[in-house]
Scaffold this motif. Structure first.
Motif, mmCIF file in Angstrom:
data_model
loop_
_atom_site.group_PDB
_atom_site.id
_atom_site.type_symbol
_atom_site.label_atom_id
_atom_site.label_comp_id
_atom_site.label_asym_id
_atom_site.label_seq_id
_atom_site.Cartn_x
_atom_site.Cartn_y
_atom_site.Cartn_z
ATOM 1 N N SER A 71 0.492 5.753 3.789
ATOM 2 C CA SER A 71 1.571 6.455 4.494
ATOM 3 C C SER A 71 1.233 7.937 4.533
ATOM 4 C CB SER A 71 2.922 6.226 3.816
ATOM 5 O OG SER A 71 2.923 6.757 2.509
ATOM 6 N N ARG A 72 2.017 8.673 5.289
ATOM 7 C CA ARG A 72 1.778 10.113 5.390
ATOM 8 C C ARG A 72 3.090 10.836 5.631
ATOM 9 N NH1 ARG A 72 -2.440 10.790 9.906
ATOM 10 N NH2 ARG A 72 -2.019 13.028 9.602
ATOM 11 N N ASP A 73 3.121 12.095 5.196
ATOM 12 C CA ASP A 73 4.248 12.974 5.462
ATOM 13 C C ASP A 73 3.673 14.209 6.142
ATOM 14 O OD1 ASP A 73 6.337 14.807 5.435
ATOM 15 O OD2 ASP A 73 7.091 14.143 3.507
ATOM 16 N N ASN A 74 3.787 14.267 7.448
ATOM 17 C CA ASN A 74 3.180 15.376 8.186
ATOM 18 C C ASN A 74 3.874 16.705 7.899
ATOM 19 O OD1 ASN A 74 1.246 13.732 9.265
ATOM 20 N ND2 ASN A 74 2.253 13.488 11.248
ATOM 21 N N ALA A 75 5.127 16.659 7.510
ATOM 22 C CA ALA A 75 5.830 17.899 7.156
ATOM 23 C C ALA A 75 5.270 18.505 5.877
ATOM 24 C CB ALA A 75 7.314 17.631 7.006
ATOM 25 N N LYS A 76 4.712 17.657 5.022
ATOM 26 C CA LYS A 76 4.143 18.106 3.747
ATOM 27 C C LYS A 76 2.624 18.140 3.766
ATOM 28 C CE LYS A 76 8.022 16.503 0.914
ATOM 29 N NZ LYS A 76 8.427 15.638 -0.233
ATOM 30 N N ASN A 77 2.024 17.786 4.912
ATOM 31 C CA ASN A 77 0.555 17.751 5.015
ATOM 32 C C ASN A 77 -0.063 16.884 3.915
ATOM 33 O OD1 ASN A 77 0.649 19.444 7.223
ATOM 34 N ND2 ASN A 77 0.031 21.270 6.104
ATOM 35 N N THR A 78 0.533 15.734 3.691
ATOM 36 C CA THR A 78 0.114 14.886 2.579
ATOM 37 C C THR A 78 -0.041 13.435 3.006
ATOM 38 O OG1 THR A 78 1.232 16.349 1.010
ATOM 39 C CG2 THR A 78 0.636 14.158 0.228
ATOM 40 N N LEU A 79 -1.124 12.839 2.540
ATOM 41 C CA LEU A 79 -1.431 11.425 2.739
ATOM 42 C C LEU A 79 -1.198 10.708 1.409
ATOM 43 C CD1 LEU A 79 -2.874 9.269 4.640
ATOM 44 C CD2 LEU A 79 -4.981 9.935 3.434
ATOM 45 N N TYR A 80 -0.741 9.466 1.486
ATOM 46 C CA TYR A 80 -0.463 8.690 0.279
ATOM 47 C C TYR A 80 -1.150 7.329 0.337
ATOM 48 C CZ TYR A 80 3.376 12.044 -0.053
ATOM 49 O OH TYR A 80 4.117 13.197 -0.108
ATOM 50 N N LEU A 81 -1.367 6.766 -0.858
ATOM 51 C CA LEU A 81 -1.793 5.379 -0.981
ATOM 52 C C LEU A 81 -1.031 4.775 -2.155
ATOM 53 C CD1 LEU A 81 -3.687 3.212 0.217
ATOM 54 C CD2 LEU A 81 -5.276 3.759 -1.642
ATOM 55 N N GLN A 82 -0.073 3.902 -1.842
ATOM 56 C CA GLN A 82 0.653 3.162 -2.870
ATOM 57 C C GLN A 82 -0.136 1.903 -3.188
ATOM 58 O OE1 GLN A 82 3.559 3.878 -4.580
ATOM 59 N NE2 GLN A 82 3.114 2.029 -5.755
ATOM 60 N N MET A 83 -0.515 1.749 -4.445
ATOM 61 C CA MET A 83 -1.344 0.627 -4.867
ATOM 62 C C MET A 83 -0.558 -0.218 -5.852
ATOM 63 S SD MET A 83 -5.006 2.539 -5.309
ATOM 64 C CE MET A 83 -4.480 3.430 -6.746
ATOM 65 N N ASP A 84 -0.263 -1.439 -5.480
ATOM 66 C CA ASP A 84 0.474 -2.378 -6.317
ATOM 67 C C ASP A 84 -0.407 -3.575 -6.663
ATOM 68 O OD1 ASP A 84 3.226 -1.674 -4.168
ATOM 69 O OD2 ASP A 84 2.887 -0.842 -6.159
ATOM 70 N N SER A 85 0.026 -4.329 -7.660
ATOM 71 C CA SER A 85 -0.717 -5.522 -8.087
ATOM 72 C C SER A 85 -2.196 -5.216 -8.273
ATOM 73 C CB SER A 85 -0.530 -6.648 -7.062
ATOM 74 O OG SER A 85 0.832 -6.948 -6.893
ATOM 75 N N LEU A 86 -2.469 -4.156 -8.980
ATOM 76 C CA LEU A 86 -3.845 -3.707 -9.136
ATOM 77 C C LEU A 86 -4.676 -4.703 -9.935
ATOM 78 C CD1 LEU A 86 -3.138 0.067 -9.605
ATOM 79 C CD2 LEU A 86 -4.736 -0.879 -7.944
ATOM 80 N N LYS A 87 -5.944 -4.800 -9.548
ATOM 81 C CA LYS A 87 -6.895 -5.711 -10.171
ATOM 82 C C LYS A 87 -8.053 -4.903 -10.755
ATOM 83 C CE LYS A 87 -6.005 -9.094 -6.502
ATOM 84 N NZ LYS A 87 -6.633 -9.913 -5.430
ATOM 85 N N PRO A 88 -8.757 -5.448 -11.734
ATOM 86 C CA PRO A 88 -9.918 -4.727 -12.273
ATOM 87 C C PRO A 88 -10.926 -4.345 -11.191
ATOM 88 C CG PRO A 88 -9.326 -6.515 -13.722
ATOM 89 C CD PRO A 88 -8.462 -6.663 -12.501
ATOM 90 N N GLU A 89 -11.065 -5.168 -10.166
ATOM 91 C CA GLU A 89 -12.021 -4.860 -9.097
ATOM 92 C C GLU A 89 -11.564 -3.713 -8.197
ATOM 93 O OE1 GLU A 89 -10.697 -7.847 -9.885
ATOM 94 O OE2 GLU A 89 -10.338 -9.068 -8.074
ATOM 95 N N ASP A 90 -10.348 -3.209 -8.399
ATOM 96 C CA ASP A 90 -9.909 -2.013 -7.686
ATOM 97 C C ASP A 90 -10.379 -0.732 -8.373
ATOM 98 O OD1 ASP A 90 -6.797 -3.681 -7.143
ATOM 99 O OD2 ASP A 90 -8.396 -3.389 -5.678
#
Length: 119
Positions: A71-90
């Protein structure tokens, strides 16, 4: 100064969550397609996800589909990556990048933030 600065990495147990952020400066963020790319220890770069400049189109690698959300917030000039159900291979160094003229080409990279998934 034209730069991308990632944050939010860390050590998390399998099944846990993390949210990465990427602060952009020095260019018109709202005009830029953006990407997350990762590099696992001893391996090459792996594309993770792309998002168009207004967030209307999003793409994910099969390996993260259904678990990660860009996702991104253009007003804040910020990009995000929400990572759920993380695995060791991540486990990898996660980079944000500004996409070039074509998806898969890049104009600018951040320094990366380390994500380690381990019990």
């Amino acid at each position: 100064q034209v730069q991308l600065v990632e944050s939010g990495g860390g050590l998390v147990q399998p099944g846990g969550s993390l949210r990465l952020s990427c602060a952009a400066s020095g260019f018109i963020f709202s005009n830029a397609y953006m990407s997350w790319v990762r590099q696992a220890p001893g391996k090459g770069l792996e594309w993770v996800s792309d998002i168009t400049n207004r967030g209307r189109s999003i793409w994910y690698a099969d390996s993260v589909k259904g678990r990660f959300t860009i996702s991104r917030d253009n007003a804040k000039n910020t990009l995000y990556l929400q990572m759920d159900s993380l695995k060791p291979e991540d486990t990898a160094l996660y980079y944000c990048a500004r996409v070039g003229d074509y998806r898969g080409t890049y104009l600018l990279w951040g320094q990366g933030t380390q994500v380690t998934v381990s019990s």
